[in-house]
Design a protein around this motif. Structure first.
Motif, PDB file in Angstrom:
ATOM      1  N   ASN A 183      38.805  39.074  42.607  1.00 47.13           N
ATOM      2  CA  ASN A 183      39.256  39.857  41.459  1.00 47.13           C
ATOM      3  C   ASN A 183      40.577  39.347  40.886  1.00 47.13           C
ATOM      4  OD1 ASN A 183      37.437  42.335  40.874  1.00 47.13           O
ATOM      5  ND2 ASN A 183      37.518  42.254  43.111  1.00 47.13           N
ATOM      6  N   VAL A 184      41.453  38.854  41.747  1.00 51.38           N
ATOM      7  CA  VAL A 184      42.711  38.268  41.275  1.00 51.38           C
ATOM      8  C   VAL A 184      42.437  37.062  40.385  1.00 51.38           C
ATOM      9  CG1 VAL A 184      44.718  36.913  42.004  1.00 51.38           C
ATOM     10  CG2 VAL A 184      44.230  39.082  43.113  1.00 51.38           C
ATOM     11  N   GLU A 187      41.116  38.222  37.007  1.00 48.06           N
ATOM     12  CA  GLU A 187      42.041  38.995  36.179  1.00 48.06           C
ATOM     13  C   GLU A 187      43.273  38.205  35.731  1.00 48.06           C
ATOM     14  OE1 GLU A 187      39.731  42.348  35.924  1.00 48.06           O
ATOM     15  OE2 GLU A 187      41.660  42.029  34.958  1.00 48.06           O
ATOM     16  N   LEU A 212      46.474  41.807  39.494  1.00 48.41           N
ATOM     17  CA  LEU A 212      45.228  42.540  39.293  1.00 48.41           C
ATOM     18  C   LEU A 212      45.256  43.375  38.018  1.00 48.41           C
ATOM     19  CD1 LEU A 212      44.270  43.473  42.954  1.00 48.41           C
ATOM     20  CD2 LEU A 212      42.958  42.075  41.354  1.00 48.41           C
TER      21      LEU A 212
END
Length: 259
Positions: A183-184, A187, A212
Motif C-alpha cells: 500500500n505504501v 500511495e 500512506l
C-alpha cells in the motif's frame, strides 16, 4: 478462561439428578430429562455432568468497573474480558463516558465492562488499573536497558515498516509487512513527504499526506499513542493509517486500492 466452581451433591438416583438439573434453566430442560429416561447403571455420572454444563451456559454476564491505563484501547479491553459484542458493545455501554470518538480513551477513565468471567476477572481488572511498579534498579542506581529500548531500526522504508509493526503488535493492531509495503508503494512510492494537492480531499482543504496518504482528520482520529503527531513522520503515518484500516477494513492487508 473462566474459573469453574465445583459443587458436591448428595448421591441420588439418575432420574432425580436429571430433574434437579433441568430446573436450573428452562431452555435446556429436555437435555437432563432425556438423560434420565435413558439412564442405566453404566452411566451414573452423565446427569451431574449435564447439570454442570447447563449451569455454566446459563451464567449471566457480570458488570465490573475498569480503570483505563496508558496504552489501552476498547478492543484490547473487550478481548481481555470476553465482552459479548466486542469493542463496539463496550463503546455502546460507555458512550456517555467515552464521547463521540471511541479511539480517544484516556488513562483514569472508568468503564463499565460486562463479562461472563468470574471474580478472577475483577481481581485482574483491579491489578491492571493500579499504577505500574517502577523497574528494579541494580546496584549503583542505573536502570538496566531492556531489549525493547535497545532495539534500533534503519532510517529507511524497511526500518519504518518494521518499527511500526512492533508498535502495532503492542497495541493489538493487525497488519503484515507485505500489506503495508504494497500500500505504501501504491500511495506514495515510499516518499514520506508525499502530498496530494489535486484530488477531492485537497479541494476540501485536507490533502493526503505521507507514506500512506492520510488526511489530517483521519491521522488525528487514529493517531497511536507513543508516535509523533507529525503526519509526515513515517512511523506515525504508517501506524495511524493501519489503525484506521483495521477499524474500517479489518486490516491494512485487506486494502488493495484507494481507501
Amino acid at each position: 478462561m473462566a474459573a469453574r466452581g465445583k459443587h458436591r451433591r448428595p448421591r441420588t438416583n439418575p432420574l432425580t439428578r436429571g430433574i434437579v438439573a433441568a430446573g436450573t434453566g428452562g431452555a435446556a430442560l429436555t437435555l437432563p430429562l432425556l438423560g434420565a429416561t435413558h439412564a442405566s447403571a453404566a452411566e451414573p455420572q452423565s446427569a451431574p455432568a449435564a447439570a454442570q454444563s447447563v449451569q455454566r451456559a446459563a451464567q449471566p454476564a457480570k458488570s465490573l468497573t475498569y480503570t483505563v491505563v496508558k496504552g489501552d484501547s476498547l478492543a484490547r479491553i473487550a478481548a481481555t474480558y470476553d465482552v459479548s459484542g466486542g469493542w463496539k458493545q463496550l463503546y455502546k455501554d460507555n458512550r456517555a463516558a467515552v464521547g463521540d470518538n471511541p479511539k480517544l480513551i484516556h488513562p483514569g477513565l472508568k468503564l463499565t465492562v460486562k463479562t461472563t468471567k468470574t471474580d478472577a476477572a475483577k481481581k485482574t481488572a483491579t491489578k491492571s488499573s493500579a499504577p505500574a511498579k517502577p523497574a528494579a534498579k541494580p546496584a549503583g542506581g542505573v536502570a538496566k536497558a531492556t531489549q525493547a529500548s535497545a532495539k534500533t531500526y534503519a532510517n529507511d522504508l524497511d526500518g519504518w515498516i518494521r518499527e511500526s509493526l512492533d508498535i502495532m503488535a503492542q497495541k493489538g493492531i493487525p497488519g503484515s509487512y507485505e500489506g503495508i509495503h504494497r500500500n505504501v508503494m501504491r500511495e506514495s512510492s515510499g516518499n514520506p513527504l508525499a502530498i496530494n494537492n489535486w484530488d477531492s480531499n485537497a479541494a476540501k482543504g485536507t490533502p493526503s499526506k505521507g507514506l500512506l496518504q492520510t488526511i489530517d482528520p483521519t491521522f488525528q482520529a487514529y493517531h497511536v499513542e507513543g508516535t509523533s503527531w507529525d503526519p509526515y513522520d513515517p512511523v506515525a503515518n504508517i501506524t495511524a493509517a493501519c489503525n484506521y484500516a483495521a477499524d474500517r477494513y479489518g486490516s491494512i492487508d485487506n486494502v488493495n486500492g484507494p481507501y
